[in-house]
Write a protein that holds these residues in place. Structure first.
Motif: not given
Length: 330
Positions: A319-330
């Motif tokens: 879950s944490a990795k999927r959450m981090a992926a949402l912000y990876a482009g910043e």
């Protein structure tokens, strides 16, 4: 002290609405109790009592004024501290999906608030208590009062009901024949614990009341599980997303800040906390795996790492990795 004693005596004397008395008759009854005061004093006391207590009422009858009290409330004996507790409980219930139910108990709540005001005329404490949570709670869903009334009465009478229930995402409601077993007020919604025709044997369902369109009792009876308990594992499996029949051992690495919080508010009854480094502590305890536990673990962000069980660690990590992926482009 004389005034308090006299007004308390008057409260006990006031009849119900159907036998309302004039102030002169009340004065005579007070006199029979050994207190001889003039009529104007009684009238002032009655006005004070009406202002203090919402269960004291009056109405005009020609040139006279008749007085009475709602006897169901006047028989109550409630300390100011109990009144404070009751108003806090009702405020809390209002915030978590029970506004309609609290409104129907308005006379009782008003009575409790009046005690907070009336016992300390120079210091109104009714605005000094509230109920809050640091967590954001969603607005309650709308439950049809007529549906809730039918279900509550069916619970009291042991009856089954027929209801139109519309699942999330469904275009049309579906007719269900079900047996209400219990109600759970949680997460700004009300859930009905029940069994219904077509449910696998031994299963217990949890249906949110705001998805019920209609409900009515029916003559046919649907068998309920023997020895049903709303706090049992089978019931909680559907109500709270419980995933284990028994508590399991968990181990967490928590930040110093979170360890301080857990020392004051333990996560489990058997919790242990041991320092690992200056900044990190190890927490151990036993708890059911559930949706609620998942949400709490994720809400702690960088202040917590799941060590055991390994399956829970993998789940939270994913879950944490999927959450981090949402912000990876910043």
């Amino acid at each position: 002290m004389d005034q308090l004693f006299r007004q308390d005596l008057i409260l006990g004397i006031l009849p119900g609405k159907e036998n309302a008395l004039g102030s002169t008759a009340i004065r005579e009854r007070v006199a029979r109790q050994g207190l001889n005061v003039d009529l104007r004093t009684i009238q002032r006391d009655l006005s004070d009592l009406k202002e203090k207590y919402p269960h004291v009422h009056s109405r005009k009858d020609g040139r006279s004024t008749l007085w009475w009290a709602e006897k169901s409330l006047s028989r109550l004996s409630m300390l100011p501290t109990d009144a404070m507790n009751l108003t806090m409980i009702m405020d809390h219930a209002t915030r978590f999906g029970m506004a309609a139910q609290v409104e129907r108990l308005a006379p009782l709540r008003d009575y409790a608030v009046s005690l907070l005001k009336g016992n300390r005329p120079s210091q109104d404490v009714s605005n000094k208590i509230t109920s809050n949570t640091r967590f954001i709670t969603l607005q309650p869903s709308v439950v049809k009062q007529e549906v809730l009334d039918v279900i509550q009465q069916a619970l009291l009478d042991g009856m089954s009901i027929e209801a139109l229930y519309q699942k999330r995402g469904a275009d049309e409601p579906k007719l269900l024949q079900l047996k209400p077993l219990g109600l759970s007020y949680q997460d700004s919604n009300i859930y009905l614990s029940c069994v219904f025709k077509g449910l696998p044997q031994g299963s217990i369902a949890a249906l949110p009341l705001h998805r019920f369109r209609t409900a009515r009792t029916m003559f046919e009876d649907i068998a309920a599980p023997e020895d049903y308990d709303i706090n049992s594992v089978p019931a909680m499996r559907s109500l709270m997303g419980l995933r284990t029949d028994h508590p399991v051992q968990i181990r967490l690495r928590v930040s110093h800040t979170l360890s301080e919080r857990l020392q004051e508010n333990p996560l489990t009854e058997d919790q242990t906390l041991e320092p690992e480094t200056t900044d990190w502590w190890l927490m151990s305890g036993s708890i059911h795996l559930s949706q609620g536990l998942d949400l709490w673990l994720l809400s702690q962000g960088e202040h917590l790492e799941v060590l055991e069980p390994t399956a829970l660690r993998a789940q939270i990590a994913a879950s944490a990795k999927r959450m981090a992926a949402l912000y990876a482009g910043e």
